[in-house]
Design an enzyme around this catalytic site. Structure first.
Site, PDB file in Angstrom:
ATOM      1  N   THR A 256       0.831  -1.209   0.000  1.00 29.20           N
ATOM      2  CA  THR A 256       0.000   0.000   0.000  1.00 29.20           C
ATOM      3  C   THR A 256       0.859   1.251   0.000  1.00 29.20           C
ATOM      4  OG1 THR A 256      -1.930   1.042   1.004  1.00 29.20           O
ATOM      5  CG2 THR A 256      -0.380   0.034   2.536  1.00 29.20           C
TER       6      THR A 256
ATOM      7  N   LYS B 188       3.567   1.183  -3.680  1.00 29.42           N
ATOM      8  CA  LYS B 188       3.013   0.424  -4.816  1.00 29.42           C
ATOM      9  C   LYS B 188       3.854   0.595  -6.095  1.00 29.42           C
ATOM     10  CE  LYS B 188      -1.821   0.420  -3.395  1.00 29.42           C
ATOM     11  NZ  LYS B 188      -3.203   0.649  -3.776  1.00 29.42           N
TER      12      LYS B 188
ATOM     13  N   ASN C 177      -0.117  -4.028  -5.925  1.00 30.97           N
ATOM     14  CA  ASN C 177      -0.682  -4.096  -4.568  1.00 30.97           C
ATOM     15  C   ASN C 177      -0.644  -5.510  -3.988  1.00 30.97           C
ATOM     16  OD1 ASN C 177      -2.886  -5.409  -5.740  1.00 30.97           O
ATOM     17  ND2 ASN C 177      -4.354  -4.365  -4.415  1.00 30.97           N
TER      18      ASN C 177
ATOM     19  N   GLY D 197      -9.497  13.057  -9.053  1.00 28.94           N
ATOM     20  CA  GLY D 197      -8.190  12.662  -8.532  1.00 28.94           C
ATOM     21  C   GLY D 197      -7.348  12.018  -9.621  1.00 28.94           C
ATOM     22  N   ALA D 198      -6.034  12.141  -9.453  1.00 31.92           N
ATOM     23  CA  ALA D 198      -5.122  11.568 -10.455  1.00 31.92           C
ATOM     24  C   ALA D 198      -3.940  10.906  -9.753  1.00 31.92           C
ATOM     25  CB  ALA D 198      -4.641  12.662 -11.408  1.00 31.92           C
TER      26      ALA D 198
ATOM     27  N   GLY E 151      -2.461   7.481  -7.209  1.00 31.52           N
ATOM     28  CA  GLY E 151      -2.252   6.044  -7.449  1.00 31.52           C
ATOM     29  C   GLY E 151      -3.554   5.293  -7.652  1.00 31.52           C
TER      30      GLY E 151
ATOM     31  N   TYR F  69     -13.172   4.737   2.636  1.00 31.20           N
ATOM     32  CA  TYR F  69     -14.060   3.932   3.484  1.00 31.20           C
ATOM     33  C   TYR F  69     -14.059   4.352   4.966  1.00 31.20           C
ATOM     34  CZ  TYR F  69      -9.688   1.244   3.681  1.00 31.20           C
ATOM     35  OH  TYR F  69      -8.380   0.869   3.791  1.00 31.20           O
TER      36      TYR F  69
HETATM   37  P1  NAP Z   1      -2.387   9.542  -3.779  1.00 30.86           P
HETATM   38  O1  NAP Z   1      -1.645   8.830  -4.839  1.00 30.86           O
HETATM   39  O2  NAP Z   1      -1.630  10.254  -2.720  1.00 30.86           O
HETATM   40  O3  NAP Z   1      -3.357  10.596  -4.509  1.00 30.86           O
HETATM   41  C1  NAP Z   1      -4.109  11.515  -3.779  1.00 30.86           C
HETATM   42  C2  NAP Z   1      -5.083  12.267  -4.704  1.00 30.86           C
HETATM   43  O4  NAP Z   1      -5.885  13.099  -3.882  1.00 30.86           O
HETATM   44  C3  NAP Z   1      -4.402  13.173  -5.735  1.00 30.86           C
HETATM   45  O5  NAP Z   1      -5.179  13.229  -6.889  1.00 30.86           O
HETATM   46  C4  NAP Z   1      -4.411  14.526  -4.998  1.00 30.86           C
HETATM   47  O6  NAP Z   1      -4.406  15.633  -5.870  1.00 30.86           O
HETATM   48  C5  NAP Z   1      -5.764  14.456  -4.343  1.00 30.86           C
HETATM   49  N1  NAP Z   1      -5.842  15.361  -3.202  1.00 30.86           N
HETATM   50  C6  NAP Z   1      -5.218  15.235  -2.000  1.00 30.86           C
HETATM   51  N2  NAP Z   1      -5.557  16.264  -1.195  1.00 30.86           N
HETATM   52  C7  NAP Z   1      -6.405  17.052  -1.913  1.00 30.86           C
HETATM   53  C8  NAP Z   1      -7.111  18.258  -1.641  1.00 30.86           C
HETATM   54  N3  NAP Z   1      -7.002  18.855  -0.450  1.00 30.86           N
HETATM   55  N4  NAP Z   1      -7.925  18.779  -2.586  1.00 30.86           N
HETATM   56  C9  NAP Z   1      -8.049  18.167  -3.776  1.00 30.86           C
HETATM   57  N5  NAP Z   1      -7.405  17.023  -4.118  1.00 30.86           N
HETATM   58  C10 NAP Z   1      -6.592  16.471  -3.188  1.00 30.86           C
HETATM   59  O7  NAP Z   1      -3.373   8.550  -3.005  1.00 30.86           O
HETATM   60  P2  NAP Z   1      -4.122   7.275  -3.602  1.00 30.86           P
HETATM   61  O8  NAP Z   1      -3.270   6.071  -3.494  1.00 30.86           O
HETATM   62  O9  NAP Z   1      -4.651   7.618  -4.938  1.00 30.86           O
HETATM   63  O10 NAP Z   1      -5.317   7.081  -2.551  1.00 30.86           O
HETATM   64  C11 NAP Z   1      -6.374   8.026  -2.516  1.00 30.86           C
HETATM   65  C12 NAP Z   1      -7.486   7.536  -1.597  1.00 30.86           C
HETATM   66  O11 NAP Z   1      -8.044   6.333  -2.070  1.00 30.86           O
HETATM   67  C13 NAP Z   1      -7.012   7.237  -0.181  1.00 30.86           C
HETATM   68  O12 NAP Z   1      -7.935   7.841   0.689  1.00 30.86           O
HETATM   69  C14 NAP Z   1      -7.080   5.737  -0.070  1.00 30.86           C
HETATM   70  O13 NAP Z   1      -7.375   5.310   1.244  1.00 30.86           O
HETATM   71  C15 NAP Z   1      -8.206   5.409  -1.008  1.00 30.86           C
HETATM   72  N6  NAP Z   1      -8.119   4.034  -1.527  1.00 30.86           N
HETATM   73  C16 NAP Z   1      -9.157   3.192  -1.274  1.00 30.86           C
HETATM   74  C17 NAP Z   1      -9.111   1.896  -1.757  1.00 30.86           C
HETATM   75  C18 NAP Z   1     -10.245   0.965  -1.444  1.00 30.86           C
HETATM   76  O14 NAP Z   1     -10.050  -0.259  -1.527  1.00 30.86           O
HETATM   77  N7  NAP Z   1     -11.416   1.457  -1.109  1.00 30.86           N
HETATM   78  C19 NAP Z   1      -8.031   1.453  -2.519  1.00 30.86           C
HETATM   79  C20 NAP Z   1      -6.985   2.350  -2.792  1.00 30.86           C
HETATM   80  C21 NAP Z   1      -7.055   3.646  -2.302  1.00 30.86           C
HETATM   81  P3  NAP Z   1      -3.010  16.347  -6.291  1.00 30.86           P
HETATM   82  O15 NAP Z   1      -2.488  15.552  -7.469  1.00 30.86           O
HETATM   83  O16 NAP Z   1      -3.400  17.727  -6.656  1.00 30.86           O
HETATM   84  O17 NAP Z   1      -2.097  16.292  -5.098  1.00 30.86           O
END
Ligand code: NAP
Length: 542
Positions: A318, A322, A368, A408-409, A411, A503
């Site tokens: 995680t 990843k 993952n 969002g963009a 991971g 979640y």
């Molecule tokens: P990540 O790679 O750090 O990406 C974070 C994303 O959120 C980026 O697009 C970032 O935008 C945006 N962001 C962060 N703060 C922000 C703000 N204040 N305003 C607007 N946009 C914001 O994280 P990730 O791996 O993609 O994970 C994201 C979420 O998905 C986490 O909460 C994670 O727990 C969840 N998730 C859930 C599952 C599931 O099984 N349900 C699986 C994977 C992930 P910028 O590019 O502008 O920074």
């Protein structure tokens, strides 16, 4: 053995702690330094042994401030108290096993010597301990050897060290295994010449990075593992400890042993992950002698050495690792699969070779899940893609030509966008940082119809052309910032499907708004469970 460290400051409090966790521990440790002075007096003068201590082995520990305890007084007084306490209660308690924890530097102290002698007279055993709070020593085996050799034969050495990162953990686990294997048998000083050395030792990795040593104590040969009750103002007696019930029930500690297969999750931070609860319950249900442990990891190459040392069969990966783990497989693909690639921290370190990777992993650039194949090679997969699609397809079976906006963009968005484009959807990616959305869209353009925009009201016209389904993949709205709404500028019509992948909490502000408008909502819990189930199927293959 699960050792429950009693941290209350009164004897009534201690008794209540024992009752709260009855059935979840095998041995108790009474921390005399945490008891109030008047309660210590009461205990040493009481003629009856405390009822809570009867029927279970007991460790008496009177820890100094300098060793992480609370006693800041005279050392002779402390050690004499231990002698007096053993004299007073040993006859009642020794039948179940009585241990006295004495630090290695009091071995030559008159009062320390006396405490050890008194314990020995009643058949008690000595735990000879050393605590290192700033590091993991370069050669933990040498320290164990010193501890085992400094007192009387048969004493149990205890080494508790601060694990500052993955590399320290590798060193500590390697030492524990070497100790268990008796690498230095014969020169430990314990057991006497010609006799097999007593292999009992207590090895503790303190801090978050040391957490795996607590759960894996039976696997790496530690005589016991300490646990404690969290309390207000201080999570546990020592950093990285968990409560006895989690040890007994979540990790099924008592069923673990030297042949238990090890699985886990690497990330940073990762100690609050829900994956251990899911996968340990699955192992239990399937009757598999396996355990799933969180490995907080700050050094991915070091973790690969740990995979070899502990024969780790499979891991979930995680944030933030990843991409780096995916690189193992990309590099192996470039160099020809089946070769050991990637630089391990120690030159010449034994690391498992890299084998095949799934199409999704290579396309998304994030891994993952890693399992071992029949030859022990690492096989990489990404279950986020299928885990995301499964709950969506059960509501919207045909995604072809559906307009979808992904917020969002990062991971997670990469797996989501790949899954949607592979299913024929038209995708708009909106992100706070526009260039990340653009680069994601550019990278996937060959897979289908994908455009990018900024996460702002100016993108509303494009959003309205892609609003059959909205997928929220940012961390905005997650605990503790639950009032935040990444799409506050958009009003739901009620016809959209909203898929929120967060979640915690189960109902974000965005989810509440969508529900109010009459939208069909899919929560992040479903994706979590779907990807975890797919991982579990992969773990079952190894
Ligand atoms: P990540 O790679 O750090 O990406 C974070 C994303 O959120 C980026 O697009 C970032 O935008 C945006 N962001 C962060 N703060 C922000 C703000 N204040 N305003 C607007 N946009 C914001 O994280 P990730 O791996 O993609 O994970 C994201 C979420 O998905 C986490 O909460 C994670 O727990 C969840 N998730 C859930 C599952 C599931 O099984 N349900 C699986 C994977 C992930 P910028 O590019 O502008 O920074």
């Amino acid at each position: 053995m699960i050792c429950f460290t009693l941290s209350a400051d009164t004897l009534e409090g201690v008794s209540a702690q024992v009752n709260r966790y009855r059935g979840c521990f095998d041995i108790l440790e009474l921390r005399l330094d945490l008891l109030r002075q008047d309660e210590r007096e009461r205990l040493v003068h009481d003629t009856a042994s405390p009822a809570w201590a009867i029927g279970v082995p007991l460790i008496l520990t009177f820890r100094r401030l300098s060793d992480g305890g609370a006693w800041n007084g005279d050392d002779t007084e402390r050690l004499n108290y231990l002698s007096a306490l053993v004299e007073q209660h040993a006859e009642g308690l020794v039948g179940e096993g009585l241990f006295l924890d004495l630090e290695d530097d009091v071995v030559a102290h008159d009062a320390g010597r006396k405490a050890a002698d008194v314990a020995a007279r009643y058949g008690g055993e000595i735990i000879r301990s050393r605590h290192v709070f700033d590091r993991t020593p370069e050669d933990p085996v040498a320290v164990l050897r010193e501890l085992a050799g400094c007192g009387d034969p048969g004493e149990i050495p205890k080494l508790a060290v601060q694990v500052r990162g993955s590399r320290d953990l590798v060193r500590l686990v390697r030492a524990a295994i070497a100790w268990l294997d008796g690498m230095d048998a014969g020169d430990a000083g314990a057991g006497g010449a010609g006799e097999a050395r007593d292999k009992r030792a207590i090895i503790v990795g303190m801090g978050a990075y040391g957490f795996p040593t607590r759960v894996l104590a039976p696997r790496i040969g530690s005589f016991l593992s300490y646990s404690s009750e969290p309390s207000k103002g201080r999570e546990h007696v020592a950093p990285g400890q968990i409560d006895p019930r989690s040890m007994a029930e979540l990790y099924r500690y008592r069923s673990l042993g030297p042949t238990t297969e090890v699985f886990g999750i690497i990330g940073n931070p990762v100690l609050h992950s829900r994956s251990p609860a899911f996968h340990n319950a699955e192992f239990d249900r399937k009757g598999r002698n396996a355990v799933y442990v969180p490995f907080p990891t700050d050094d991915v190459p070091a973790f690969r050495e740990l995979m070899a040392l502990l024969h780790i069969r499979g891991v979930s990966v995680t944030i933030p690792h990843k991409e780096m783990v995916a690189d193992w497989f990309r590099a192996a693909g470039a160099e020809g699969a089946s070769r050991a690639v990637g630089t391990a921290g120690d030159p010449g370190a034994d690391v498992p070779a890299v084998g095949e990777a799934s199409t999704e992993l290579l396309a998304v650039g994030a891994c993952n899940t890693v399992i071992r194949d029949a030859d022990g090679r690492l096989v990489g997969a990404n279950t986020d893609v299928a885990g995301f699609l499964e709950p969506l397809r059960s509501r919207v079976p045909e995604l072809r030509d559906r307009g979808v906006t992904v917020i969002g963009a990062g991971g997670a968005a990469r797996a989501v966008v790949y899954g949607l484009l592979s299913s024929g959807a038209r995708v708009l990616v909106l992100n706070r940082t526009l260039h990340r959305a653009e680069s994601l869209a550019g990278e996937y353009a060959k897979l289908g119809q994908v455009t990018a925009g900024a996460l702002e009201p100016g993108s509303l016209p494009a959003l309205r052309l892609h609003n059959d389904i909205l997928v929220q993949t940012t961390s905005v709205g997650m605990q503790p910032d639950t009032d935040a709404d990444p799409l506050a500028f958009y009003e739901f019509a009620g016809t959209e499907v909203l898929y929120e992948i967060i979640y915690t909490p189960p109902v974000t502000r965005l989810v509440a708004r969508a529900k109010e408008a009459g939208c069909l909502v899919i929560g992040g819990e479903e994706m979590f469970l779907a990807q975890a189930k797919l991982q579990s199927d992969l773990f079952a293959q190894t």
